[in-house]
Write a protein that holds these residues in place. Sequence first.
Motif, short mmCIF file in Angstrom:
data_model
loop_
_atom_site.label_atom_id
_atom_site.label_comp_id
_atom_site.label_asym_id
_atom_site.label_seq_id
_atom_site.Cartn_x
_atom_site.Cartn_y
_atom_site.Cartn_z
N UNK A 21 -10.15 22.40 43.99
CA UNK A 21 -10.20 21.43 42.90
C UNK A 21 -11.14 20.31 43.33
N UNK A 22 -12.30 20.29 42.76
CA UNK A 22 -13.39 19.44 43.23
C UNK A 22 -13.09 17.95 43.01
N UNK A 23 -13.29 17.16 44.09
CA UNK A 23 -13.21 15.69 44.03
C UNK A 23 -11.91 15.23 43.37
N UNK A 24 -10.76 15.60 43.93
CA UNK A 24 -9.49 15.35 43.24
C UNK A 24 -8.93 13.94 43.50
N UNK A 25 -8.10 13.48 42.54
CA UNK A 25 -7.18 12.36 42.71
C UNK A 25 -5.80 12.84 42.26
N UNK A 26 -4.72 12.18 42.73
CA UNK A 26 -3.40 12.75 42.49
C UNK A 26 -2.35 11.70 42.14
N UNK A 27 -1.29 12.22 41.52
CA UNK A 27 -0.09 11.46 41.14
C UNK A 27 1.03 12.50 41.09
N UNK A 28 2.29 12.07 41.11
CA UNK A 28 3.40 13.03 41.09
C UNK A 28 4.53 12.52 40.21
N UNK A 29 5.13 13.43 39.46
CA UNK A 29 6.28 13.13 38.62
C UNK A 29 6.91 14.45 38.19
N UNK A 30 8.08 14.39 37.58
CA UNK A 30 8.71 15.61 37.06
C UNK A 30 8.17 15.86 35.66
N UNK A 31 7.02 16.48 35.56
CA UNK A 31 6.32 16.61 34.29
C UNK A 31 7.03 17.54 33.32
N UNK A 32 7.69 18.58 33.81
CA UNK A 32 8.36 19.54 32.93
C UNK A 32 9.86 19.31 32.84
N UNK A 33 10.33 18.18 33.40
CA UNK A 33 11.74 17.77 33.27
C UNK A 33 12.72 18.84 33.71
N UNK A 34 12.38 19.51 34.82
CA UNK A 34 13.30 20.54 35.34
C UNK A 34 13.98 20.12 36.62
N UNK A 35 13.86 18.84 37.00
CA UNK A 35 14.59 18.33 38.14
C UNK A 35 13.85 18.35 39.46
N UNK A 36 12.62 18.86 39.49
CA UNK A 36 11.84 18.79 40.72
C UNK A 36 10.53 18.04 40.44
N UNK A 37 9.81 17.74 41.51
CA UNK A 37 8.62 16.90 41.40
C UNK A 37 7.37 17.78 41.32
N UNK A 38 6.62 17.60 40.24
CA UNK A 38 5.36 18.29 40.07
C UNK A 38 4.22 17.34 40.48
N UNK A 39 3.02 17.89 40.58
CA UNK A 39 1.86 17.12 41.01
C UNK A 39 0.80 17.15 39.92
N UNK A 40 0.23 16.01 39.61
CA UNK A 40 -0.84 15.88 38.62
C UNK A 40 -2.12 15.52 39.35
N UNK A 41 -3.20 16.19 39.02
CA UNK A 41 -4.49 15.89 39.64
C UNK A 41 -5.58 15.79 38.60
N UNK A 42 -6.59 14.95 38.89
CA UNK A 42 -7.72 14.82 37.97
C UNK A 42 -9.01 14.74 38.77
N UNK A 43 -10.07 15.21 38.16
CA UNK A 43 -11.39 15.25 38.80
C UNK A 43 -12.39 14.58 37.89
N UNK A 44 -13.03 13.50 38.38
CA UNK A 44 -14.03 12.84 37.54
C UNK A 44 -15.37 13.54 37.56
N UNK A 45 -15.53 14.51 38.45
CA UNK A 45 -16.76 15.31 38.43
C UNK A 45 -16.62 16.51 37.50
N UNK A 46 -15.43 17.14 37.49
CA UNK A 46 -15.18 18.25 36.56
C UNK A 46 -14.77 17.75 35.18
N UNK A 47 -14.34 16.49 35.09
CA UNK A 47 -13.81 15.93 33.85
C UNK A 47 -12.60 16.71 33.35
N UNK A 48 -11.70 16.99 34.27
CA UNK A 48 -10.50 17.77 33.96
C UNK A 48 -9.27 17.08 34.53
N UNK A 49 -8.11 17.36 33.88
CA UNK A 49 -6.80 16.98 34.39
C UNK A 49 -5.97 18.26 34.52
#
Length: 592
Positions: A190-218
Amino acid sequence: MRQIIILTVLCGLLALSLSSVVFATEINFTRHIIATGYRTDPVQIRAIDMDGDSDMDLVTGSTYFGQGDLSWWENDGSQNFAEHSISSGEDNVWEVEVADMDNDGDWDILVMRDDEYVNYRITIFVNDGNQNFAPLDIASPPDQRYQIYPIDLDRDGDIDVVSVKTPSSVLWLENQGNLNFTERIIEESFENPSVYATDLDSDGDVDVIGWSNSLREVHWWENDGNQNFTGHLIGGFSANPLDVRASDLDNDGDVDLLVGFDGCVSALENDGSQSFSEHVISTNPISHANSVYIADLDDDGDGDALAASYWGTYVRWFENEGNYSFTEHTLPGAGSHSVRAADMDGDYDLDVIAVVRFGREMAWWENVPTEVQVSLTPHNPPIQIPPQGGHFSYDGVVTNSTNATVTVDAWTMVFLPTGHRLGPRKLFQDIHLAPYGDTSQTISHRVKRWAPPGEYTYVGYVGYYPDTKLDSSYFNFTKLESKDFASGEAFAVFDIFGEDLEFEELGTALLGAYPSPFNVQTNITYDLGQAGPVRLEVFDIQGRKVAILVEAEQPAGRHTITWDASDYSSGVYFYKLSSGDFTEVKRMMLVK
């Protein structure tokens, strides 16, 4: 071949359609300088009660050609801040987070630092309990690491670290105890990543969110509960994503995202199945929105958005009006590299804190009362309504403290001993107030004999009925117990306009959690109609009990319990009140 989803809402596309919608400003902010002409360039700020004296202190990190600073700023209780240097003139301090990394009950500081773009490392400054800090590197060269986020990823009771390293790896550092960390790879491509973490799918565990300003993707990486991660594309965009935070922005029970782009700020609406739709919430172009945050600034029960840009000359907040309609406000002052919200002055509302990188300033914006006020003064307090019913009266005054003519509305609500609300009830519309003028009215109410016994709270509001509350005032009155009253009866309050307002289904009530969304601590309030055994529990999204806050006999009346969630991950939690035959469950959102 990889499929890219391009979300079609572009930065600034909604500017014209939203600009015609006008909402009233509910709150005002006054800017206070913490430090100006600082010796280095501040880039990060966090608020925490570092010394345990019940006021909010600050932690800042700064850069200057490899000779930056890490400091904490002691609040004297009157929002005068004294700097205590932790590390000075040694490294650029690019990222700062505060967490109890060693589980010893005090706050440590987690940083990402470097020697002017070389020798990147992740360091814990370990607190000895007296605010003396010792550095401990937990990840060092040859890896270059650009971001950190502390969270208990594996739910084992200690704080791990989600991070990245160049050129394309997303990873987490598992805390094995005693400040020993093991690197675990989540994604290696995942090129040039930045990260954050939260329970995005509300299933009780911690997921990871990443975004790339070079790919322009989340992207997000779904945790199966055993820290095995599956990657999912949230979306591809027309602008560079620069920062992401998560909360339930539309109060529908799932986790949405707030994204700062180079050009705008957007909310990504979660449909409940982790498919996201973009809503551009900024009506004006924002150059390099590198810091975003979610907080209920106007105390109306939903999450507002904050955004800052060090290329601009502003900090902006976006008032959440519901249904992804946001009203944009600008806070005065220079552009900021980092923005957060915290109750800096202990007055139970959220203020804004920020650092100005190239202006070398640190500031906080005080959330101050509006310049139109309402006051209610009861006659012959304390008011006690006899069992057979009776009357009470009060004087209501609305005051304009500005040098301009204003037009406002005023109305009232009654909060029952059961926790239910009666109203809102308009009393006056289109009150015209001259500069520095006021208006007053004496108002009487009749309380019928079948009104439930206990303490009532009578609240008056001034603003723009029904959605905008500029100020409020209240008093309490007590209805004495009647032998004729039985739980479940209706009661009515008769006002001067000659209407009976009925309310039914009386009993003990769980009032709510404030604030929610919250960071670290929230207060849960409930009313007991009669003395008895009480149990207050907290459950995660999977229904697992995570805390018992109360298990005791308690007297009748209003009770407030504080839940400290510093050891829990972001996400949706449920709190359950049980007392006798009464049971009620409500939802709250933890956002770190």
